[in-house]
Design an enzyme around this catalytic site. Structure first.
Site, mmCIF file in Angstrom:
data_model
loop_
_atom_site.group_PDB
_atom_site.id
_atom_site.type_symbol
_atom_site.label_atom_id
_atom_site.label_comp_id
_atom_site.label_asym_id
_atom_site.label_seq_id
_atom_site.Cartn_x
_atom_site.Cartn_y
_atom_site.Cartn_z
ATOM 1 N N CYS A 1 28.896 -6.549 51.494
ATOM 2 C CA CYS A 1 27.693 -5.721 51.557
ATOM 3 C C CYS A 1 26.592 -6.440 52.330
ATOM 4 C CB CYS A 1 27.214 -5.384 50.151
ATOM 5 S SG CYS A 1 25.706 -4.389 50.118
ATOM 6 N N LYS A 38 36.628 -8.166 48.356
ATOM 7 C CA LYS A 38 36.408 -7.190 49.435
ATOM 8 C C LYS A 38 35.464 -7.819 50.442
ATOM 9 C CE LYS A 38 35.301 -2.328 50.311
ATOM 10 N NZ LYS A 38 34.155 -2.390 51.234
ATOM 11 N N ASN A 46 39.896 -0.894 54.783
ATOM 12 C CA ASN A 46 38.775 -0.005 54.494
ATOM 13 C C ASN A 46 37.936 0.137 55.755
ATOM 14 O OD1 ASN A 46 35.567 -0.607 53.202
ATOM 15 N ND2 ASN A 46 36.602 1.327 52.855
ATOM 16 N N GLY A 51 35.813 3.670 57.709
ATOM 17 C CA GLY A 51 35.920 4.806 58.619
ATOM 18 C C GLY A 51 37.180 5.640 58.474
ATOM 19 N N GLY A 69 36.091 5.557 51.558
ATOM 20 C CA GLY A 69 34.750 5.598 51.017
ATOM 21 C C GLY A 69 34.072 6.932 51.187
#
Length: 333
Positions: A98, A137, A209, A211, A231
């Site tokens: 993040c 992640k 992960n 798009g 997502g």
């Protein structure tokens, strides 16, 4: 029975701040029994010192469900992981991807891509405290890092520390110059880089992960990867989740009809309201359910306006559903 965690193929719905709360997860679970669900990121300090019922509360129906933790102190993360395992979470995931200002000020999230040894220490500390899987992640790199070097280094070190799986968002994060929203779109996707990592580590669980917009793309990635994490597409067009169990897991179990789904969610809303909650806490996650169907615009309008009014009840959800003109592929009975 839900398949064991981290037995390929695996489909997961990504942790998304302000979105994947317990109401969202309950809703998603009604459409897919086998997908792995994730919480929003919760900071380790908050788990240790905060309101655990608010931060960690979950419904039995949500399983399998993983808690994503934010932090960079191995001892605090180990304590938070232990608490989360006691609350019944099936996995603990460490956020190393993040790029928000919040995580930068706390020197965690994507900032940790620069300190792979510290990430490994965090993983090892959590593994020592819990028996559930501990996963990471990450991004493929941050700022001026070379993804060929940065991704291999983080992967090798967290796996050596005992990480049970690595999920890779196939973009760099730019900690300076791009907002969190821009970081989800502007850095180019590099799926090939993540595929190369998987080919280099054939016996380790590596998921991808970033798009991924539909189940056709999911199927293409699963030819190479062990898992796919979706997502925003899963959130904005949640109706696609009704086909995950059959297409990804080969399940022949029936999924609920649209009418059954609405009835289940209406009952859930009623129970939530009875404990002092509001209808919109649940229905805000449902506005995209009938994307592409006749009546979907009116469905969204009703949930976006009527469901937010004081005293709104489950009848609003039924009224919105009454506007949908279903096709022939799914029955409303």
């Amino acid at each position: 029975m839900t398949p064991p965690l981290y037995k390929p193929p695996l489909f997961a719905i990504a942790p998304m701040m302000d979105w994947t709360d317990r109401h969202c997860r309950f809703f998603h679970r009604q459409m897919t029994r086998h997908s792995l669900l994730y919480t929003e990121m919760v900071v380790a300090d908050a788990v240790i010192h905060g309101n655990r019922d608010r931060l960690l509360g979950l419904s039995p129906e949500e399983h399998p469900v993983a808690l994503q933790l934010g932090g960079s102190d191995p001892a605090k993360l180990a304590r938070a992981a232990s608490i989360a395992a006691e609350w019944g979470y099936d996995e603990i995931n460490l956020n190393v991807g993040c790029p928000s200002d919040r995580v930068q000020s706390g020197t965690f999230g994507a900032c940790l891509m620069r300190t792979p040894d510290l990430v490994a220490d965090c993983v090892a500390a959590m593994k020592a405290e819990v028996s559930v899987p501990v996963t990471v992640k990450c991004r493929i790199g941050v700022d001026d890092q070379d993804p060929e070097v940065a991704l291999d280094e983080i992967a090798d070190k967290v796996i050596a520390a005992g990480a049970d799986a690595l999920w890779v968002h196939a973009r760099k994060a730019w900690l300076q110059g791009l907002s969190p929203k821009e970081n989800r779109d502007i850095p180019p996707l590099d799926y090939d880089r993540v595929h190369r990592l998987k080919r280099r580590l054939p016996n380790r669980f590596i998921g991808i992960n970033g798009g991924i917009a539909d189940l056709d793309q999911t199927a293409q990635h699963l030819k190479v990867m062990d898992g796919v994490m979706m997502g925003r597409a899963a959130y904005h067009v949640p109706g696609l989740l009704v086909d995950v169990d059959s297409r990804v897991y080969g399940s022949g179990e029936p999924t609920p009809s649209w009418g059954e789904l609405i009835d289940r969610m209406a009952d859930y809303c009623a129970a939530h309201i009875a404990t002092g909650g509001r209808l919109t806490h649940v229905t805000r996650h449902m506005v995209g359910l009938f994307h592409g169907m006749q009546g979907a615009r009116r469905f969204r309008q009703i949930l976006s306006t009527e469901a937010t009014r004081p005293g709104a009840g489950p009848e609003v959800l039924h009224a919105a559903f009454a506007e949908i003109r279903l096709g022939q592929d799914r029955d409303a009975a």
